[in-house]
Motif scaffolding. Structure first.
Motif, PDB file in Angstrom:
ATOM      1  N   ASP A  11      13.633  -2.387  -0.735  1.00  0.00           N
ATOM      2  CA  ASP A  11      14.072  -2.322  -2.129  1.00  0.00           C
ATOM      3  C   ASP A  11      13.080  -1.531  -2.975  1.00  0.00           C
ATOM      4  OD1 ASP A  11      16.288  -3.827  -1.512  1.00  0.00           O
ATOM      5  OD2 ASP A  11      15.416  -5.731  -2.186  1.00  0.00           O
ATOM      6  N   CYS A  12      11.792  -1.705  -2.693  1.00  0.00           N
ATOM      7  CA  CYS A  12      10.768  -1.002  -3.461  1.00  0.00           C
ATOM      8  C   CYS A  12      10.820   0.499  -3.194  1.00  0.00           C
ATOM      9  CB  CYS A  12       9.386  -1.555  -3.128  1.00  0.00           C
ATOM     10  SG  CYS A  12       8.053  -0.838  -4.107  1.00  0.00           S
ATOM     11  N   GLN A  13      11.043   0.889  -1.946  1.00  0.00           N
ATOM     12  CA  GLN A  13      11.137   2.312  -1.614  1.00  0.00           C
ATOM     13  C   GLN A  13      12.335   2.958  -2.300  1.00  0.00           C
ATOM     14  OE1 GLN A  13      11.125   1.731   2.663  1.00  0.00           O
ATOM     15  NE2 GLN A  13       9.086   2.629   2.835  1.00  0.00           N
ATOM     16  N   ILE A  14      13.459   2.259  -2.294  1.00  0.00           N
ATOM     17  CA  ILE A  14      14.648   2.777  -2.975  1.00  0.00           C
ATOM     18  C   ILE A  14      14.398   2.866  -4.477  1.00  0.00           C
ATOM     19  CG2 ILE A  14      17.062   2.294  -3.541  1.00  0.00           C
ATOM     20  CD1 ILE A  14      17.354   1.063  -0.752  1.00  0.00           C
ATOM     21  N   ARG A  15      13.697   1.882  -5.017  1.00  0.00           N
ATOM     22  CA  ARG A  15      13.387   1.898  -6.449  1.00  0.00           C
ATOM     23  C   ARG A  15      12.496   3.088  -6.804  1.00  0.00           C
ATOM     24  NH1 ARG A  15      15.205   1.771 -11.196  1.00  0.00           N
ATOM     25  NH2 ARG A  15      13.783   1.009 -12.805  1.00  0.00           N
ATOM     26  N   MET A  16      11.562   3.440  -5.935  1.00  0.00           N
ATOM     27  CA  MET A  16      10.717   4.611  -6.186  1.00  0.00           C
ATOM     28  C   MET A  16      11.563   5.874  -6.272  1.00  0.00           C
ATOM     29  SD  MET A  16       7.090   4.331  -4.152  1.00  0.00           S
ATOM     30  CE  MET A  16       7.817   4.482  -2.529  1.00  0.00           C
ATOM     31  N   ILE A  17      12.515   6.010  -5.352  1.00  0.00           N
ATOM     32  CA  ILE A  17      13.388   7.183  -5.358  1.00  0.00           C
ATOM     33  C   ILE A  17      14.235   7.206  -6.628  1.00  0.00           C
ATOM     34  CG2 ILE A  17      15.368   8.259  -4.200  1.00  0.00           C
ATOM     35  CD1 ILE A  17      14.161   7.293  -1.545  1.00  0.00           C
ATOM     36  N   ASP A  58       4.583   2.123  -4.684  1.00  0.00           N
ATOM     37  CA  ASP A  58       3.990   2.063  -6.013  1.00  0.00           C
ATOM     38  C   ASP A  58       4.999   2.590  -7.026  1.00  0.00           C
ATOM     39  OD1 ASP A  58       2.514   2.130  -8.288  1.00  0.00           O
ATOM     40  OD2 ASP A  58       0.937   3.433  -7.522  1.00  0.00           O
ATOM     41  N   THR A  59       5.586   1.702  -7.791  1.00  0.00           N
ATOM     42  CA  THR A  59       6.589   2.121  -8.772  1.00  0.00           C
ATOM     43  C   THR A  59       5.960   2.546 -10.092  1.00  0.00           C
ATOM     44  OG1 THR A  59       6.889  -0.187  -9.459  1.00  0.00           O
ATOM     45  CG2 THR A  59       8.380   0.664  -7.770  1.00  0.00           C
ATOM     46  N   LEU A  60       4.627   2.486 -10.175  1.00  0.00           N
ATOM     47  CA  LEU A  60       3.940   2.902 -11.400  1.00  0.00           C
ATOM     48  C   LEU A  60       3.505   4.356 -11.350  1.00  0.00           C
ATOM     49  CD1 LEU A  60       1.734  -0.266 -12.041  1.00  0.00           C
ATOM     50  CD2 LEU A  60       3.948   0.314 -13.058  1.00  0.00           C
ATOM     51  N   ASP A  61       3.318   4.865 -10.154  1.00  0.00           N
ATOM     52  CA  ASP A  61       2.844   6.240  -9.993  1.00  0.00           C
ATOM     53  C   ASP A  61       3.712   6.943  -8.958  1.00  0.00           C
ATOM     54  OD1 ASP A  61       1.413   8.600 -10.002  1.00  0.00           O
ATOM     55  OD2 ASP A  61      -0.169   7.843  -8.686  1.00  0.00           O
ATOM     56  N   VAL A  62       4.916   7.343  -9.363  1.00  0.00           N
ATOM     57  CA  VAL A  62       5.872   7.957  -8.443  1.00  0.00           C
ATOM     58  C   VAL A  62       5.896   9.469  -8.659  1.00  0.00           C
ATOM     59  CG1 VAL A  62       8.267   8.064  -7.705  1.00  0.00           C
ATOM     60  CG2 VAL A  62       7.289   5.883  -8.428  1.00  0.00           C
ATOM     61  N   SER A  63       5.450  10.209  -7.672  1.00  0.00           N
ATOM     62  CA  SER A  63       5.535  11.665  -7.730  1.00  0.00           C
ATOM     63  C   SER A  63       6.146  12.161  -6.429  1.00  0.00           C
ATOM     64  CB  SER A  63       4.158  12.298  -7.936  1.00  0.00           C
ATOM     65  OG  SER A  63       3.337  12.111  -6.797  1.00  0.00           O
ATOM     66  N   TYR A  64       6.704  13.352  -6.481  1.00  0.00           N
ATOM     67  CA  TYR A  64       7.353  13.898  -5.292  1.00  0.00           C
ATOM     68  C   TYR A  64       6.365  14.081  -4.149  1.00  0.00           C
ATOM     69  CZ  TYR A  64       9.751  17.082  -2.141  1.00  0.00           C
ATOM     70  OH  TYR A  64      10.302  17.652  -1.023  1.00  0.00           O
ATOM     71  N   SER A  65       5.211  14.666  -4.431  1.00  0.00           N
ATOM     72  CA  SER A  65       4.267  15.026  -3.372  1.00  0.00           C
ATOM     73  C   SER A  65       3.605  13.817  -2.713  1.00  0.00           C
ATOM     74  CB  SER A  65       3.186  15.961  -3.924  1.00  0.00           C
ATOM     75  OG  SER A  65       2.475  15.330  -4.974  1.00  0.00           O
ATOM     76  N   THR A  66       3.330  12.771  -3.502  1.00  0.00           N
ATOM     77  CA  THR A  66       2.596  11.628  -2.947  1.00  0.00           C
ATOM     78  C   THR A  66       3.492  10.511  -2.440  1.00  0.00           C
ATOM     79  OG1 THR A  66       2.397  10.580  -5.125  1.00  0.00           O
ATOM     80  CG2 THR A  66       0.618  12.082  -4.444  1.00  0.00           C
ATOM     81  N   PRO A 125       6.794  12.296   1.468  1.00  0.00           N
ATOM     82  CA  PRO A 125       6.436  11.597   2.711  1.00  0.00           C
ATOM     83  C   PRO A 125       7.482  10.584   3.139  1.00  0.00           C
ATOM     84  CG  PRO A 125       4.551  11.702   1.231  1.00  0.00           C
ATOM     85  CD  PRO A 125       5.745  12.148   0.436  1.00  0.00           C
ATOM     86  N   LEU A 126       8.088   9.917   2.158  1.00  0.00           N
ATOM     87  CA  LEU A 126       9.101   8.906   2.460  1.00  0.00           C
ATOM     88  C   LEU A 126      10.343   9.523   3.098  1.00  0.00           C
ATOM     89  CD1 LEU A 126       9.896   5.906   2.133  1.00  0.00           C
ATOM     90  CD2 LEU A 126      10.745   6.475  -0.142  1.00  0.00           C
ATOM     91  N   ILE A 127      10.823  10.611   2.524  1.00  0.00           N
ATOM     92  CA  ILE A 127      12.016  11.277   3.045  1.00  0.00           C
ATOM     93  C   ILE A 127      11.728  11.942   4.392  1.00  0.00           C
ATOM     94  CG2 ILE A 127      13.709  13.107   2.648  1.00  0.00           C
ATOM     95  CD1 ILE A 127      14.090  10.681   0.854  1.00  0.00           C
ATOM     96  N   LEU A 128      10.604  12.616   4.501  1.00  0.00           N
ATOM     97  CA  LEU A 128      10.289  13.304   5.752  1.00  0.00           C
ATOM     98  C   LEU A 128      10.134  12.320   6.905  1.00  0.00           C
ATOM     99  CD1 LEU A 128       7.803  16.109   4.613  1.00  0.00           C
ATOM    100  CD2 LEU A 128      10.263  16.281   5.051  1.00  0.00           C
ATOM    101  N   SER A 129       9.512  11.169   6.642  1.00  0.00           N
ATOM    102  CA  SER A 129       9.295  10.182   7.707  1.00  0.00           C
ATOM    103  C   SER A 129      10.588   9.508   8.137  1.00  0.00           C
ATOM    104  CB  SER A 129       8.295   9.115   7.239  1.00  0.00           C
ATOM    105  OG  SER A 129       7.020   9.657   7.056  1.00  0.00           O
ATOM    106  N   ASN A 130      11.463   9.240   7.185  1.00  0.00           N
ATOM    107  CA  ASN A 130      12.658   8.442   7.485  1.00  0.00           C
ATOM    108  C   ASN A 130      13.922   9.249   7.722  1.00  0.00           C
ATOM    109  OD1 ASN A 130      11.999   5.339   6.955  1.00  0.00           O
ATOM    110  ND2 ASN A 130      10.860   6.541   5.456  1.00  0.00           N
ATOM    111  N   ALA A 155       0.820  -1.212   0.000  1.00  0.00           N
ATOM    112  CA  ALA A 155       0.000   0.000   0.000  1.00  0.00           C
ATOM    113  C   ALA A 155       0.856   1.265   0.000  1.00  0.00           C
ATOM    114  CB  ALA A 155      -0.923   0.000   1.215  1.00  0.00           C
ATOM    115  N   PHE A 156       2.122   1.149   0.356  1.00  0.00           N
ATOM    116  CA  PHE A 156       2.976   2.328   0.469  1.00  0.00           C
ATOM    117  C   PHE A 156       4.127   2.301  -0.524  1.00  0.00           C
ATOM    118  CE2 PHE A 156       0.825   1.641   4.451  1.00  0.00           C
ATOM    119  CZ  PHE A 156       0.346   2.895   4.751  1.00  0.00           C
TER     120      PHE A 156
END
Length: 231
Positions: free
Chosen positions: A214-220, A144-152, A156-161, A141-142
């Motif tokens: 791995d998925c989070q890094i791939r999104m970035i 998604d490598t198909l719809d990667v945008s900065y705002s969504t 959130p990923l960088i601010l949280s971690n 749910a958190f």
């Protein structure tokens, strides 16, 4: 067959059945983290709550493994719950909810000069506690490598971690990661990827060991490959 004989027959059946061994009950193991069903109404510890504690509390000099201020370490579910400062389902029993909502600079956590938690982060922790403070996860749910945008996805990923250490007040290593300009600069320079992978001479980040998936890094990486747009 008279009544007496009938009664004797029934009684004999009861005696015969008395010593029969019942079938064993089926024992169902409790669900593991990966077996929890994802829901839009649920707060997930691994994806939403742990990054807040890891980035804002389990930082060097505070509630990390090395320092363990006041005996607390907030770098994993087991250590967070072992603190005794969270009671599942009850916001009034346990000090964590109280200190993250404090106004007194001598009591609030994280303490100054660190940035206090945002209201959104506080709401996430409180909702998780009210939902039972379970060790649940919903990675799909958190990520998604198909719809990667900065705002969504990326912000959130960088601010949280990351922003707990790299805040705007007293950032670790003098590096603040609280705005698009700051995040995109290190992203386009290659420093962000190198830090998240612990390569090219960079220390593996996040520093406290709660590595991104791995998925989070791939999104970035996909966002950077697209030019790191502010979308």
């Amino acid at each position: 067959m008279n009544k007496f004989v009938t009664l004797c027959f029934v009684f004999s059946l009861m005696i015969a059945c008395k010593h029969e061994i019942p079938e064993p009950l089926l024992v169902i193991d409790p669900p593991t983290v990966s077996e929890f069903q994802c829901s839009d109404d649920s707060i997930y510890f691994n994806e939403q709550v742990l990054p807040i504690f890891a980035s804002s509390c389990a930082v060097p000099g505070c509630h990390d493994q090395l320092n363990a201020q006041e005996g607390f370490v907030f770098d994993s579910y087991e250590n967070i719950m072992a603190s005794g400062e969270i009671t599942p389902g009850d916001l009034d029993d346990g000090d964590i909810v109280e200190v993250i909502n404090e106004d007194d600079p001598d009591k609030i956590m994280p303490p100054p000069p660190n940035n206090s938690l945002s209201q959104e982060q506080i709401d996430i922790i409180e909702a998780w506690i009210l939902q039972g403070a379970v060790n649940n996860s919903c990675p799909d749910a958190f990520c998604d490598t198909l719809d990667v945008s900065y705002s969504t996805r990326i912000e959130p990923l960088i601010l949280s971690n990351c922003s707990g250490c790299h805040d705007s007040v007293d950032p670790t290593a003098g590096l603040s990661l609280t705005s698009y300009d700051q995040i995109s600069e290190i992203a386009l320079s290659g420093s962000l990827q190198s830090s998240l992978l612990g390569m090219n001479g960079f220390t593996l980040m996040p520093f406290n060991g709660n590595e991104l998936s791995d998925c989070q890094i791939r999104m970035i990486e996909l966002w950077i490959d697209n030019g790191a747009p502010n979308d």
